[in-house]
Design a protein around this motif. Structure first.
Motif, PDB file in Angstrom:
ATOM      1  N   ASP A 132      -1.869  -3.886  -3.393  1.00  0.00           N
ATOM      2  CA  ASP A 132      -3.088  -3.807  -3.446  1.00  0.00           C
ATOM      3  C   ASP A 132      -3.863  -3.286  -2.041  1.00  0.00           C
ATOM      4  OD1 ASP A 132      -3.408  -4.889  -6.152  1.00  0.00           O
ATOM      5  OD2 ASP A 132      -3.777  -7.001  -5.289  1.00  0.00           O
ATOM      6  N   LEU A 133      -3.034  -3.591  -1.146  1.00  0.00           N
ATOM      7  CA  LEU A 133      -3.412  -3.115   0.115  1.00  0.00           C
ATOM      8  C   LEU A 133      -3.288  -1.520   0.338  1.00  0.00           C
ATOM      9  CD1 LEU A 133      -4.524  -4.104   2.751  1.00  0.00           C
ATOM     10  CD2 LEU A 133      -2.203  -4.468   3.725  1.00  0.00           C
ATOM     11  N   GLN A 182      -4.531 -14.134  -0.633  1.00  0.00           N
ATOM     12  CA  GLN A 182      -3.271 -13.292  -0.321  1.00  0.00           C
ATOM     13  C   GLN A 182      -3.476 -11.823  -1.078  1.00  0.00           C
ATOM     14  OE1 GLN A 182      -1.158 -14.249   1.725  1.00  0.00           O
ATOM     15  NE2 GLN A 182       0.075 -12.345   1.422  1.00  0.00           N
ATOM     16  N   ILE A 183      -3.268 -10.994  -0.119  1.00  0.00           N
ATOM     17  CA  ILE A 183      -3.356  -9.440  -0.898  1.00  0.00           C
ATOM     18  C   ILE A 183      -1.935  -9.112  -0.850  1.00  0.00           C
ATOM     19  CG2 ILE A 183      -4.260  -7.327  -0.698  1.00  0.00           C
ATOM     20  CD1 ILE A 183      -6.729  -8.508   0.495  1.00  0.00           C
ATOM     21  N   SER A 184      -1.532  -8.342  -2.038  1.00  0.00           N
ATOM     22  CA  SER A 184      -0.075  -7.835  -2.328  1.00  0.00           C
ATOM     23  C   SER A 184      -0.222  -6.495  -1.386  1.00  0.00           C
ATOM     24  CB  SER A 184       0.121  -7.729  -3.689  1.00  0.00           C
ATOM     25  OG  SER A 184      -0.577  -6.525  -4.033  1.00  0.00           O
ATOM     26  N   ARG A 185       1.091  -6.080  -1.101  1.00  0.00           N
ATOM     27  CA  ARG A 185       1.361  -4.812  -0.285  1.00  0.00           C
ATOM     28  C   ARG A 185       0.829  -3.822  -1.257  1.00  0.00           C
ATOM     29  NH1 ARG A 185       6.535  -4.765   3.460  1.00  0.00           N
ATOM     30  NH2 ARG A 185       6.294  -6.885   4.338  1.00  0.00           N
ATOM     31  N   VAL A 236      -6.052   0.025  -1.488  1.00  0.00           N
ATOM     32  CA  VAL A 236      -7.008   0.103  -0.893  1.00  0.00           C
ATOM     33  C   VAL A 236      -7.080   1.029   0.366  1.00  0.00           C
ATOM     34  CG1 VAL A 236      -8.635  -1.431   0.975  1.00  0.00           C
ATOM     35  CG2 VAL A 236      -7.779  -2.535  -1.215  1.00  0.00           C
ATOM     36  N   LYS A 237      -5.899   1.299   0.945  1.00  0.00           N
ATOM     37  CA  LYS A 237      -6.023   2.289   1.829  1.00  0.00           C
ATOM     38  C   LYS A 237      -6.024   3.530   1.521  1.00  0.00           C
ATOM     39  CE  LYS A 237      -2.883  -0.147   4.981  1.00  0.00           C
ATOM     40  NZ  LYS A 237      -1.520  -0.339   5.531  1.00  0.00           N
ATOM     41  N   LEU A 286     -10.485  -9.334   2.459  1.00  0.00           N
ATOM     42  CA  LEU A 286      -9.234  -8.974   3.026  1.00  0.00           C
ATOM     43  C   LEU A 286      -8.591 -10.557   3.518  1.00  0.00           C
ATOM     44  CD1 LEU A 286      -9.555  -5.608   4.732  1.00  0.00           C
ATOM     45  CD2 LEU A 286      -8.296  -6.151   2.718  1.00  0.00           C
ATOM     46  N   THR A 287      -9.483 -11.373   3.766  1.00  0.00           N
ATOM     47  CA  THR A 287      -8.826 -12.348   4.323  1.00  0.00           C
ATOM     48  C   THR A 287      -9.167 -13.715   3.508  1.00  0.00           C
ATOM     49  OG1 THR A 287     -11.083 -12.849   5.622  1.00  0.00           O
ATOM     50  CG2 THR A 287      -9.515 -11.845   6.990  1.00  0.00           C
TER      51      THR A 287
END
Length: 131
Positions: free
Chosen positions: A112-113, A107-110, A116-117, A103-104
Motif C-alpha cells: 500500500d505504501l 498499519q499500512i502494508s509495504r 501511495v508513493k 498514514l499513522t
C-alpha cells in the motif's frame, strides 16, 4: 444537483452503491440488495430514495406504475465531495494533516505504501489518475 453538499449517510451510501452497481433499480430491488446486511422495510428504502431525489442525487423514471431509480451523482463525485468535506471539517482543509492521519492511524502494508508513493510520483509528473 442542487447546491447542497452530496455528503451521504451510511444508509444513503449503501442505497447509492446499489444504484451505481446496477444502473437502475426499483425500491424492491434496493430492498432485496440490502436485505442481508440491513433488513430494512421497503417504506424505509422508498423514503431514502425520495429524499435523495429531492436533493438531486438520484432521479427516476416511471413505467408500469413502478419507479425505476438511477444515480445522478456519480460515485467519483460523491467520493470527491465527501473527502473534501471530511478534510474541511476535521482538518480545516489541511490535506497534509489528512494524509498524515491516514498514514499513522493504522498499519499500512509495504504494498500500500508503494502504491501511495507511485500515486504521488504520478501527480508530481502531472499524470493525475481519474477518480
Amino acid at each position: 444537483m442542487t447546491g447542497e453538499s452530496p455528503f451521504l449517510t451510511e444508509l444513503q451510501h449503501a442505497v447509492m452503491r446499489v444504484l451505481w452497481d446496477r444502473g437502475r433499480a426499483t425500491v424492491a430491488d434496493v430492498t432485496e440488495a440490502l436485505r442481508s446486511d440491513r433488513g430494512l422495510a421497503p417504506t424505509t428504502i422508498a423514503t431514502v430514495l425520495s429524499r435523495l431525489e429531492k436533493r438531486g442525487v438520484v432521479g427516476h423514471d416511471a413505467s408500469n406504475r413502478q419507479y425505476s431509480y438511477y444515480a445522478v451523482l456519480t460515485e467519483a463525485e460523491a467520493t470527491r465531495s465527501m473527502v473534501t468535506e471530511l478534510t474541511e471539517r476535521l482538518f480545516d482543509g489541511d490535506v497534509t494533516a489528512l494524509v498524515s492521519h491516514l498514514l499513522t492511524a493504522k498499519q499500512i502494508s509495504r504494498g500500500d505504501l508503494a502504491r501511495v508513493k507511485a500515486l504521488i510520483a504520478e501527480r508530481e509528473r502531472g499524470k493525475e489518475r481519474p477518480s
